[in-house]
Design an enzyme around this catalytic site. Structure first.
Site, PDB file in Angstrom:
ATOM      1  N   LYS A 163       0.849  -1.197   0.000  1.00  0.00           N
ATOM      2  CA  LYS A 163       0.000   0.000   0.000  1.00  0.00           C
ATOM      3  C   LYS A 163       0.886   1.248   0.000  1.00  0.00           C
ATOM      4  CE  LYS A 163      -4.143  -1.806   0.148  1.00  0.00           C
ATOM      5  NZ  LYS A 163      -5.089  -1.611  -0.945  1.00  0.00           N
ATOM      6  N   ASP A 193      -0.141  -0.531  -4.546  1.00  0.00           N
ATOM      7  CA  ASP A 193      -1.530  -0.072  -4.668  1.00  0.00           C
ATOM      8  C   ASP A 193      -1.689   1.315  -4.045  1.00  0.00           C
ATOM      9  OD1 ASP A 193      -4.248   0.150  -4.949  1.00  0.00           O
ATOM     10  OD2 ASP A 193      -4.774  -1.527  -3.634  1.00  0.00           O
ATOM     11  N   GLU A 218      -0.967  -0.781  -9.089  1.00  0.00           N
ATOM     12  CA  GLU A 218      -2.416  -0.973  -8.923  1.00  0.00           C
ATOM     13  C   GLU A 218      -3.084   0.373  -8.682  1.00  0.00           C
ATOM     14  OE1 GLU A 218      -3.752  -4.003  -6.158  1.00  0.00           O
ATOM     15  OE2 GLU A 218      -5.751  -3.131  -6.043  1.00  0.00           O
ATOM     16  N   ASP A 241      -8.563  -1.678  -9.874  1.00  0.00           N
ATOM     17  CA  ASP A 241      -9.437  -2.165  -8.808  1.00  0.00           C
ATOM     18  C   ASP A 241     -10.673  -1.268  -8.703  1.00  0.00           C
ATOM     19  OD1 ASP A 241     -10.619  -3.013  -6.474  1.00  0.00           O
ATOM     20  OD2 ASP A 241      -8.821  -3.018  -5.255  1.00  0.00           O
ATOM     21  N   LYS A 265     -13.873  -7.927  -7.146  1.00  0.00           N
ATOM     22  CA  LYS A 265     -14.507  -7.880  -5.824  1.00  0.00           C
ATOM     23  C   LYS A 265     -15.998  -8.159  -6.017  1.00  0.00           C
ATOM     24  CE  LYS A 265     -11.470  -4.843  -3.180  1.00  0.00           C
ATOM     25  NZ  LYS A 265     -10.211  -4.675  -3.877  1.00  0.00           N
TER      26      LYS A 265
END
Ligand code: 0XW
Ligand code: MG
Length: 367
Positions: A163, A193, A218, A241, A265
């Site tokens: 992250k 990400d 990401e 995402d 997701k």
């Protein structure tokens, strides 16, 4: 078969480690919504959705009123087959994917239990014996993230999500990518990400500093077009995402050559029915998928494992054992990662039996 009762619980899930992302987004304690659907023939199905605040067009408190609104179409309806009832709900209430997802999950659970089969059999059959998990690294000090990655790698995890952006410090973000890459050595998949937190310019400057490394990006920016520019400027592979929420998004991103991988997701698409169609589209487009949900415990994790297990392994990037990041567990016997891999439950349906002592009395019942 008819739906006779719907029960709903709201439970706070506490992250074992504080989990930080860009733009102040975090999951310290996050409410998950659990739904149980009972029928007139003794079969029950379970569903769950745990939205992260400020993350997607979804919020936990919005699930109950949306389900309440749909109730005239649910009580008395036949849950078998899931997709036909979901098509009716899609006409009755447009959108609200996040509120529909736990219902759809429960309909699939009932359908697979009625067939006496683990859910993956109805979603395409068993394509993988076991699936790789990734480990998501909260955005903290770079050295600490590298230490956590090394620890997970020593337990045979081979995919790491780094992250970025929580402290708005691009040099720290470069260090996060470099130190994690070094900590796990060559071979494992490392991806960074930003959770939409960077501008195009910031993302390009930061990512160009790691262009010598084997790294995937990401969702650096909000839109597909911005992310496509970052990919073009850096030549680094791109996973999307937050900006792939529909088949149209997937098609657009694929045309923009900005879709090496995506997060599938379940609740983003509106449940397992829609996520399965999106999964099949990704296979046709040649896009690798991380099959998961936003956050949550053993019910969403089980659903993701069944969808992942029925996906062509060539296009399955990984799955997420979301229930391992939070407590309490809803089912102590639900699957957990072993040596970097995880397997779906073999019981009928989702194969999850939530602990009623953990759930307690429902917050809302419709019948
Ligand atoms: C949704 N998250 C914050 C939780 C999962 O671990 C992955 C991550 C993401 O944004 O990809
Ligand atoms: Mg992400």
């Amino acid at each position: 078969m008819k739906v006779t009762r719907v029960s709903l619980w709201k439970k706070p899930l506490k992250s074992h480690k504080d989990y930080h992302m860009s733009s102040g987004k975090s999951c310290l304690t996050t409410d998950t919504i659990i739904v149980k659907i009972d029928t007139d023939n003794d079969l029950s199905g379970w569903g769950e959705n745990c939205p992260i605040p400020h993350y997607l067009p979804a919020y936990a408190a919005g699930i109950e009123p949306a389900i309440d609104y749909m109730m005239p179409e649910i009580i008395g309806a036949n849950p078998l087959g899931a997709e036909s009832l979901m098509a009716r709900l899609d006409r009755f209430l447009i959108g609200h994917n996040y509120a529909k997802s736990p219902l759809d999950m429960a309909f699939w659970d009932i359908t697979a239990k009625a067939a006496g089969l683990p859910l993956y059999m109805l979603l395409g059959g068993r394509r993988s014996e076991k699936m790789p998990v990734y480990h998501s690294l909260t955005c903290i000090a770079p050295e600490e993230m590298a230490r956590i990655a090394k620890d997970a790698h020593s337990q045979k995890v081979t995919q790491f999500q780094v992250k970025l952006g929580a402290d708005q410090n691009w040099e720290a973000d470069v260090a996060r990518m470099r130190l994690v890459r070094e900590a796990v050595g060559d071979g494992p998949l490392v991806y960074a990400d930003w959770n939409c937190g960077a501008s195009k310019l910031e993302a390009i400057r930061t990512a160009r500093a790691v262009m010598d490394m084997d790294i995937m990006l990401e969702q650096p920016c909000d839109t597909i077009d911005e992310c496509a520019s970052v990919k073009q400027a850096t030549g680094l592979p791109m996973k999307l995402d937050e900006s792939t929420q529909s088949p149209a998004d997937l098609l657009y991103a694929s045309k923009a050559d900005c879709l090496d991988a995506t997060a599938l997701k379940i609740s983003k698409f509106g449940g397992l029915s829609a996520a399965r169609r999106a999964r099949d589209l990704c296979v046709s487009l040649g896009v690798k998928m991380c099959v998961e949900d936003t956050w949550g415990s053993d019910i969403v994790t089980a659903a993701a494992l069944h969808l992942g297990a029925s996906t062509d392994p060539k296009f399955l990037l990984n799955v997420c054992d979301l229930s391992s990041y939070v407590g309490p567990r809803l089912d102590q016997n639900a699957p957990v990662r072993e040596d970097g891999f995880i397997r779906p439950s073999e019981g009928p349906g989702l194969g999850v039996t939530p602990d009623m002592d953990v759930l307690g009395v429902p917050d809302r019942v419709w019948n």
